[in-house]
Scaffold this active site. Structure first.
Site, PDB file in Angstrom:
ATOM      1  N   SER A 252       0.849  -1.189   0.000  1.00  0.00           N
ATOM      2  CA  SER A 252       0.000   0.000   0.000  1.00  0.00           C
ATOM      3  C   SER A 252       0.882   1.236   0.000  1.00  0.00           C
ATOM      4  O   SER A 252       2.106   1.147   0.030  1.00  0.00           O
ATOM      5  CB  SER A 252      -0.892   0.008   1.247  1.00  0.00           C
ATOM      6  OG  SER A 252      -0.104   0.347   2.368  1.00  0.00           O
ATOM      7  N   LYS A 253       0.207   2.366   0.001  1.00  0.00           N
ATOM      8  CA  LYS A 253       0.879   3.674   0.011  1.00  0.00           C
ATOM      9  C   LYS A 253       2.000   3.749   1.048  1.00  0.00           C
ATOM     10  O   LYS A 253       3.020   4.385   0.819  1.00  0.00           O
ATOM     11  CB  LYS A 253      -0.154   4.762   0.347  1.00  0.00           C
ATOM     12  CG  LYS A 253      -0.923   5.223  -0.857  1.00  0.00           C
ATOM     13  CD  LYS A 253      -0.470   6.632  -1.209  1.00  0.00           C
ATOM     14  CE  LYS A 253      -0.764   7.006  -2.633  1.00  0.00           C
ATOM     15  NZ  LYS A 253       0.295   6.668  -3.545  1.00  0.00           N
ATOM     16  N   ARG A 254       1.761   3.116   2.194  1.00  0.00           N
ATOM     17  CA  ARG A 254       2.752   3.176   3.270  1.00  0.00           C
ATOM     18  C   ARG A 254       4.124   2.684   2.819  1.00  0.00           C
ATOM     19  O   ARG A 254       5.145   3.035   3.379  1.00  0.00           O
ATOM     20  CB  ARG A 254       2.309   2.298   4.457  1.00  0.00           C
ATOM     21  CG  ARG A 254       1.203   2.878   5.289  1.00  0.00           C
ATOM     22  CD  ARG A 254       0.874   1.955   6.429  1.00  0.00           C
ATOM     23  NE  ARG A 254       0.420   0.640   5.946  1.00  0.00           N
ATOM     24  CZ  ARG A 254       1.064  -0.489   6.116  1.00  0.00           C
ATOM     25  NH1 ARG A 254       2.209  -0.516   6.761  1.00  0.00           N
ATOM     26  NH2 ARG A 254       0.578  -1.620   5.639  1.00  0.00           N
TER      27      ARG A 254
ATOM     28  N   GLY B 254       5.466   3.222  -0.054  1.00  0.00           N
ATOM     29  CA  GLY B 254       6.052   4.078  -1.093  1.00  0.00           C
ATOM     30  C   GLY B 254       5.172   4.070  -2.328  1.00  0.00           C
ATOM     31  O   GLY B 254       3.974   3.793  -2.241  1.00  0.00           O
TER      32      GLY B 254
ATOM     33  N   GLU C 274       2.893   7.086 -10.429  1.00  0.00           N
ATOM     34  CA  GLU C 274       3.938   7.594  -9.526  1.00  0.00           C
ATOM     35  C   GLU C 274       5.328   7.117  -9.950  1.00  0.00           C
ATOM     36  O   GLU C 274       6.285   7.884  -9.934  1.00  0.00           O
ATOM     37  CB  GLU C 274       3.703   7.073  -8.103  1.00  0.00           C
ATOM     38  CG  GLU C 274       2.758   7.886  -7.273  1.00  0.00           C
ATOM     39  CD  GLU C 274       2.497   7.183  -5.953  1.00  0.00           C
ATOM     40  OE1 GLU C 274       3.053   7.610  -4.936  1.00  0.00           O
ATOM     41  OE2 GLU C 274       1.752   6.164  -5.953  1.00  0.00           O
TER      42      GLU C 274
END
Ligand code: GLU
Length: 502
Positions: free
Chosen positions: A255-257, A259, A265
């Site tokens: 997930s986003k956590r 990176g 992105e």
């Protein structure tokens, strides 16, 4: 006919967000299987979730796939014999099959309200039971149905799940069977008449003659439902291969956590598509001939085999991706690298915007990138590595301590000053005249090797280590003559600034 002839696979994203590494690996494995067997790779848009689907995501995901080189040969934007390839454009198509199932009593109308369904769910949860549809509307009489229809009570259409076991032989996970009492009668048509994902997916896979469904293991439980729908329609199901979820290094779902996770992105950060594709292909798969890791899409395609896809979770390792990206950056031809990296220099105000393809400017930027490219994991880090080139302009704090120390010792100082004296005599420095001067300094000061080149480097760059000096000299001299938004100092200016700095 061998079952691998005329392979037809599809990537079927829902346009509800940006493509992330999980989706892309699914797309890639489909593309690889098609590539391996000369099959067809289809892009189908599953936009049955009206609230969350947005055209901008559809557009973006096509852009991402193309950027990655995962072109499809049939589907949205590509055409084909089995279109349309966007589910909302196919809505008329599903009713016929819904009608058939209702007619044959393989599906039934359900009049339960959301509240009723939720209340049952809560009761089941309280009793620690599996939360399944209660079956309340399974056996309504004709009369009951007619009167509810008369009252215009909202209804859904549900598949009548048969008793017994349902299973399939997954090409990655092996045989997976469950008891159908664990499965709610799947909703095929919602209250507003729109078809659900599971229903559309089956009909579309069948009509589009899909031979292999490769998708994330989050869909395993849908697959059982879909097999039951195939059965009810008397259509042969395709083969299934589920891919294990990609996890972060901490064992949690990526997930986003962890990176960057969206392709968008990664692209912005300056990862190269070839590197991402190569990395993702090795996430859960490895070629039979082990050892080779750097492979192009075609090379991977030629070796791809679903039998070598592992079922244990793959761990996303940014360190390895970065290594791979560096490897691809280093082997990208200079002019291509300039095209890919220029914007980062423009954004950092180090290179003029809209300079088009000025060959002199671009050639110079190519030399700059060449000097620093081994220091970065992704292209957006390049500008931060250019201190050695753009630095010093009015800022002597760019001189590092080691360089200061070298230049304050008597011997080092003598080398640097002799070097500067000879440079000042010249109009401009070239790699040749630089070599010549270094030879003269050597003769005059009797210093050689480190004792000769370190002070020269310190006097020219303000640092005690860095890229090849001959190349640097050329970059300084050429850069000083270009109209750059931020000044690059010539060798002579640099020597002044450094040797005269307090
Ligand atoms: N639209 C589904 C998703 O994005 C695809 C599932 C499938 O491949 O059947 O997860």
């Amino acid at each position: 006919m061998n079952s691998l002839d005329s392979i037809r696979v599809r990537f079927a994203p829902s346009p509800t967000g940006f493509l992330h590494v999980g989706n892309v690996r699914t797309a890639l494995f489909n593309r690889l299987l098609a590539g391996r067997h000369n099959g067809t790779f289809i892009l189908r848009i599953e936009d049955t979730d009206a609230e969350r689907s947005e055209p901008k995501y559809e557009k973006q995901l096509m852009e991402d796939l193309r950027w990655l080189g995962l072109d499809w040969n049939e589907g949205i934007d590509a055409g084909g014999d089995y279109g349309p390839y966007r589910q909302t454009n196919r809505y008329g198509l599903y009713d016929k099959y819904a009608g058939q199932l209702l007619e044959e009593d393989k599906a039934f109308l359900c009049f339960c309200t959301e509240e009723e369904l939720e209340a049952t769910r809560q009761e089941q949860l309280a009793r620690r039971e599996t939360t399944v549809y209660s079956g309340k509307c399974r056996n309504l009489t004709r009369h009951e149905i007619a009167s509810k229809l008369n009252e215009d009570i909202p209804r859904t259409l549900r598949l009548r799940v048969r008793p017994g076991m349902v299973g399939f032989d997954d090409l990655v996970f092996g045989r997976i069977e469950i008891e159908t009492s664990q499965i709610s009668d799947p909703v095929l048509l919602r209250g507003d008449g729109s078809p659900t994902y599971n229903f559309c997916c089956v009909i579309d896979d069948a009509l589009m003659k899909i031979t292999h469904v490769i998708r994330g293991d989050g869909h395993l439980s849908n697959t059982h439902r879909q097999i039951l729908i195939y059965e009810a329609l008397r259509i042969e199901a395709p083969q299934f291969a589920h891919l294990s979820t990609i996890l972060g290094p901490d064992g949690q779902k990526l997930s986003k956590r962890h990176g960057a996770t969206s392709i968008e992105e990664f692209r912005r950060q300056g990862y190269l598509p070839e590197a991402l594709v190569n990395y993702l292909a090795l996430l859960g798969w490895s070629p039979e001939t082990d050892g080779q890791e750097i492979m192009s899409l075609d090379e991977i395609s030629a070796r791809f085999d679903l039998a070598r896809v592992i079922k244990s979770s793959a761990i996303f390792d940014t360190g390895k991706l970065n290594w791979m990206n560096r490897t691809y950056i280093v082997k990208t031809p200079g002019a291509d690298l300039v095209k890919k990296a220029k914007q980062y220099f423009v954004d950092a105000d180090l290179f003029p915007a809209g300079s088009g393809e000025d060959s002199e400017m671009d050639a110079w930027l190519g030399e700059v990138i060449d000097l620093i490219k081994t220091h970065v994991d992704h292209l957006d880090q390049l500008p931060a590595e250019t201190g050695i080139i753009y630095g010093l302009a009015g800022d002597s704090s760019d001189i590092d301590d080691a360089a200061r120390a070298l230049l304050s010792g008597a011997e080092g100082r003598a080398v640097a000053e002799e070097f500067a004296r000879l440079v000042y005599e010249k109009e401009t420095l070239t790699p040749e005249s630089y070599r010549e001067i270094a030879g003269q300094v050597k003769a005059a000061t009797k210093q050689k090797g480190r004792n000769l080149y370190h002070p020269i480097r310190a006097a020219l760059t303000g640092r005690d280590s860095g890229p090849d000096l001959e190349k640097l000299v050329a970059v300084y001299e050429q850069g000083s003559r270009l109209a750059l938004p931020r000044k690059v100092m010539s060798c002579r200016e640099r020597l002044h600034a450094i040797l005269e700095s307090p």
